[in-house]
Motif scaffolding. Structure first.
Motif, short mmCIF file in Angstrom:
data_model
loop_
_atom_site.label_atom_id
_atom_site.label_comp_id
_atom_site.label_asym_id
_atom_site.label_seq_id
_atom_site.Cartn_x
_atom_site.Cartn_y
_atom_site.Cartn_z
N GLU A 8 -7.15 1.78 -2.02
CA GLU A 8 -7.42 2.89 -1.11
C GLU A 8 -6.75 2.71 0.24
O GLU A 8 -6.26 3.67 0.85
CB GLU A 8 -8.93 3.06 -0.95
CG GLU A 8 -9.61 3.47 -2.26
CD GLU A 8 -11.12 3.30 -2.24
OE1 GLU A 8 -11.80 4.00 -3.03
OE2 GLU A 8 -11.62 2.46 -1.46
N THR A 9 -6.69 1.47 0.72
CA THR A 9 -6.00 1.18 1.98
C THR A 9 -4.50 1.43 1.85
O THR A 9 -3.88 2.04 2.72
CB THR A 9 -6.25 -0.29 2.40
OG1 THR A 9 -7.65 -0.50 2.56
CG2 THR A 9 -5.55 -0.60 3.71
N VAL A 10 -3.93 0.95 0.74
CA VAL A 10 -2.50 1.17 0.48
C VAL A 10 -2.22 2.67 0.36
O VAL A 10 -1.24 3.19 0.92
CB VAL A 10 -2.05 0.44 -0.79
CG1 VAL A 10 -0.61 0.80 -1.14
CG2 VAL A 10 -2.19 -1.06 -0.63
N TYR A 11 -3.09 3.36 -0.34
CA TYR A 11 -2.92 4.79 -0.57
C TYR A 11 -2.87 5.56 0.76
O TYR A 11 -1.98 6.39 0.98
CB TYR A 11 -4.06 5.33 -1.45
CG TYR A 11 -3.94 6.80 -1.77
CD1 TYR A 11 -3.28 7.22 -2.92
CD2 TYR A 11 -4.47 7.77 -0.92
CE1 TYR A 11 -3.16 8.57 -3.22
CE2 TYR A 11 -4.35 9.12 -1.21
CZ TYR A 11 -3.70 9.51 -2.35
OH TYR A 11 -3.56 10.85 -2.63
N ILE A 12 -3.83 5.29 1.64
CA ILE A 12 -3.89 5.98 2.93
C ILE A 12 -2.62 5.70 3.75
O ILE A 12 -2.10 6.58 4.44
CB ILE A 12 -5.15 5.56 3.71
CG1 ILE A 12 -6.38 6.26 3.14
CG2 ILE A 12 -5.01 5.88 5.20
CD1 ILE A 12 -6.40 7.77 3.32
N ASN A 13 -2.11 4.50 3.65
CA ASN A 13 -0.91 4.13 4.41
C ASN A 13 0.35 4.85 3.93
O ASN A 13 1.21 5.20 4.74
CB ASN A 13 -0.69 2.61 4.35
CG ASN A 13 -1.71 1.84 5.18
OD1 ASN A 13 -2.29 2.38 6.12
ND2 ASN A 13 -1.93 0.59 4.83
N VAL A 14 0.46 5.05 2.62
CA VAL A 14 1.68 5.69 2.09
C VAL A 14 1.52 7.20 1.97
O VAL A 14 2.51 7.91 1.73
CB VAL A 14 2.07 5.09 0.72
CG1 VAL A 14 2.30 3.59 0.83
CG2 VAL A 14 1.03 5.40 -0.35
N PHE A 15 0.31 7.71 2.11
CA PHE A 15 0.05 9.13 1.90
C PHE A 15 0.95 10.04 2.75
O PHE A 15 1.52 11.01 2.21
CB PHE A 15 -1.42 9.46 2.18
CG PHE A 15 -1.77 10.89 1.94
CD1 PHE A 15 -2.24 11.30 0.70
CD2 PHE A 15 -1.61 11.85 2.93
CE1 PHE A 15 -2.55 12.64 0.46
CE2 PHE A 15 -1.92 13.19 2.71
CZ PHE A 15 -2.39 13.58 1.47
N PRO A 16 1.10 9.81 4.06
CA PRO A 16 1.89 10.74 4.88
C PRO A 16 3.30 10.97 4.36
O PRO A 16 3.79 12.10 4.33
CB PRO A 16 1.90 10.08 6.27
CG PRO A 16 0.65 9.26 6.29
CD PRO A 16 0.51 8.74 4.89
N GLU A 17 3.96 9.89 3.93
CA GLU A 17 5.33 10.00 3.42
C GLU A 17 5.39 10.88 2.18
O GLU A 17 6.22 11.79 2.09
CB GLU A 17 5.87 8.61 3.10
CG GLU A 17 7.23 8.63 2.43
CD GLU A 17 7.66 7.26 1.93
OE1 GLU A 17 8.66 7.19 1.19
OE2 GLU A 17 6.99 6.26 2.26
N PHE A 18 4.51 10.63 1.22
CA PHE A 18 4.55 11.38 -0.03
C PHE A 18 4.06 12.82 0.16
O PHE A 18 4.59 13.75 -0.45
CB PHE A 18 3.73 10.67 -1.10
CG PHE A 18 4.40 9.46 -1.66
CD1 PHE A 18 5.52 9.57 -2.47
CD2 PHE A 18 3.94 8.18 -1.36
CE1 PHE A 18 6.15 8.45 -2.99
CE2 PHE A 18 4.57 7.05 -1.86
CZ PHE A 18 5.68 7.18 -2.68
N TYR A 19 3.07 13.01 1.01
CA TYR A 19 2.56 14.36 1.22
C TYR A 19 3.61 15.23 1.92
O TYR A 19 3.74 16.42 1.60
CB TYR A 19 1.27 14.35 2.04
CG TYR A 19 0.68 15.74 2.20
CD1 TYR A 19 0.11 16.39 1.11
CD2 TYR A 19 0.75 16.41 3.42
CE1 TYR A 19 -0.41 17.67 1.24
CE2 TYR A 19 0.24 17.69 3.55
CZ TYR A 19 -0.34 18.31 2.46
OH TYR A 19 -0.84 19.59 2.58
N GLU A 20 4.35 14.66 2.83
CA GLU A 20 5.41 15.42 3.50
C GLU A 20 6.44 15.91 2.48
O GLU A 20 6.89 17.05 2.53
CB GLU A 20 6.10 14.55 4.55
CG GLU A 20 7.20 15.28 5.30
CD GLU A 20 7.91 14.41 6.32
OE1 GLU A 20 8.79 14.92 7.03
OE2 GLU A 20 7.58 13.20 6.41
N LYS A 21 6.79 15.05 1.53
CA LYS A 21 7.75 15.44 0.49
C LYS A 21 7.15 16.50 -0.44
O LYS A 21 7.86 17.39 -0.91
CB LYS A 21 8.18 14.21 -0.31
CG LYS A 21 9.06 13.28 0.52
CD LYS A 21 9.42 12.02 -0.23
CE LYS A 21 10.31 11.14 0.66
NZ LYS A 21 10.67 9.87 0.03
#
Length: 333
Positions: free
Chosen positions: A164-177
């Protein structure tokens, strides 16, 4: 699935000589050749649609798992417990080995030939209105809502697991795409291309992967499992096959070029279709699938493999972007 009684098989015009369990189904040996009996959750109308697709292909010389009607002339048969089953033709062979480039290219050319043959079926969507592909904007919008829902859930969660910590950290990059892909899909007018495909009766397999391709002893291919077939933009089938193969080969640009060339060498492909292919590939589908799996799974215990998949998607993103830029973009001009 429990052993089927002889009384059940009396509902068909077949002579059963033996049977063996096979992956949640039964392979039935008969004097007419091997058959497969499997549970079926769809309606009779849906089965009729699938069989019409299979018949059209069989009439043009393709090897497919056509459905076998029972004595009443229907395809869905119930047993004594009220459970529904489907009987279909089966073949002896091995799954297509896409780790071998020559077999991967054969599979792509085969798909292009299937797409050429699968035109003019249920033109306009009247054969089965529900069997129509979602438009890209509709599909991307639905997925993006799911991404936001999971992000909101994790923001409120105080104690987070490593995943969940990893997910929150990478979320902005993938959501922008994901949002960029949605906006691009709206600009490109993907709905118009879908409407044309439905009007022309163009059918997609729906799950064209190596799991649904059998290679026979003579090298010929059998295409099976058309239960996700629908009217739609056919390049989406190629996208699914292409993406899964690229993930397994580290987004090999040389192989990607060969696959795209192989498909277009058999079926003339419009620039508009390649743009749809580009949009599908640019959308972070693997990230969404991990999100969906997490959302629908147990939050108290997250498998280590789920975290490994998330980290792998992150690591491969630069390679995927390079392939989009260096290979796929030029096919969209």
């Amino acid at each position: 699935m429990e052993e089927k009684s002889l009384e059940f098989f009396e509902k068909y015009e077949i002579e059963v000589t033996g049977s063996v369990k096979a992956r949640g189904a039964f392979r039935i040996d008969t004097e007419q050749g091997p058959l497969l009996l499997l549970p079926y959750s769809g309606s009779e109308n849906r089965a009729v649609f699938e069989q019409s697709v299979l018949r059209q292909l069989a009439e043009q010389g393709f090897l497919v798992d056509e459905y076998v009607a029972n004595k009443e002339g229907t395809y869905v048969t119930q047993d004594e417990f009220g459970d529904s089953f489907l009987m279909k033709r089966w073949y002896y062979g091995e799954e297509c080995n896409i780790k071998k480039p020559e077999q991967a290219l054969q599979a792509v050319r085969h798909l292009a030939a299937l797409h050429t043959a699968l035109t003019g079926l249920g033109a306009g969507g009247e054969l089965l209105p529900g069997a129509v592909q979602k438009s890209l904007p509709e599909l991307f919008e639905k997925r993006n809502r799911e991404l936001r829902r999971v992000r909101a859930f994790l923001r409120e969660k105080k104690r987070k697991a490593y995943f969940e910590t990893v997910y929150i950290n990478v979320f902005p990059e993938f959501y922008e795409k994901a949002e960029q892909a949605l906006e691009a899909a709206r600009r490109e007018g993907c709905e118009e291309l879908l409407e044309e495909a439905v009007a022309e009766g163009r059918v997609c397999h729906g799950t064209y992967t190596h799991h649904n391709l059998l290679t026979r002893y003579d090298g010929s291919l059998v295409t099976v499992n058309f239960d996700k077939a629908c009217l739609g933009v056919q390049i989406s089938d190629f996208y699914l096959f292409f993406r899964k193969l690229m993930e397994k080969t580290g987004w090999n640009r040389e192989l990607a070029e060969q696959l795209m060339a192989a498909y277009s060498s058999v079926r003339k492909t419009e620039t508009r279709e390649w743009k749809v292919f580009y949009l599908l590939l640019s959308y972070p589908e693997k990230f969404w699938k991990i999100t969906n799996s997490y959302h629908n799974g147990k939050k108290s215990w997250i498998p280590q493999k789920t975290t490994e998949k998330l980290l792998a998607v992150k690591e491969q993103e630069a390679e995927k972007e390079a392939l989009l830029r260096d290979v796929v973009e030029k096919w969209c001009r």
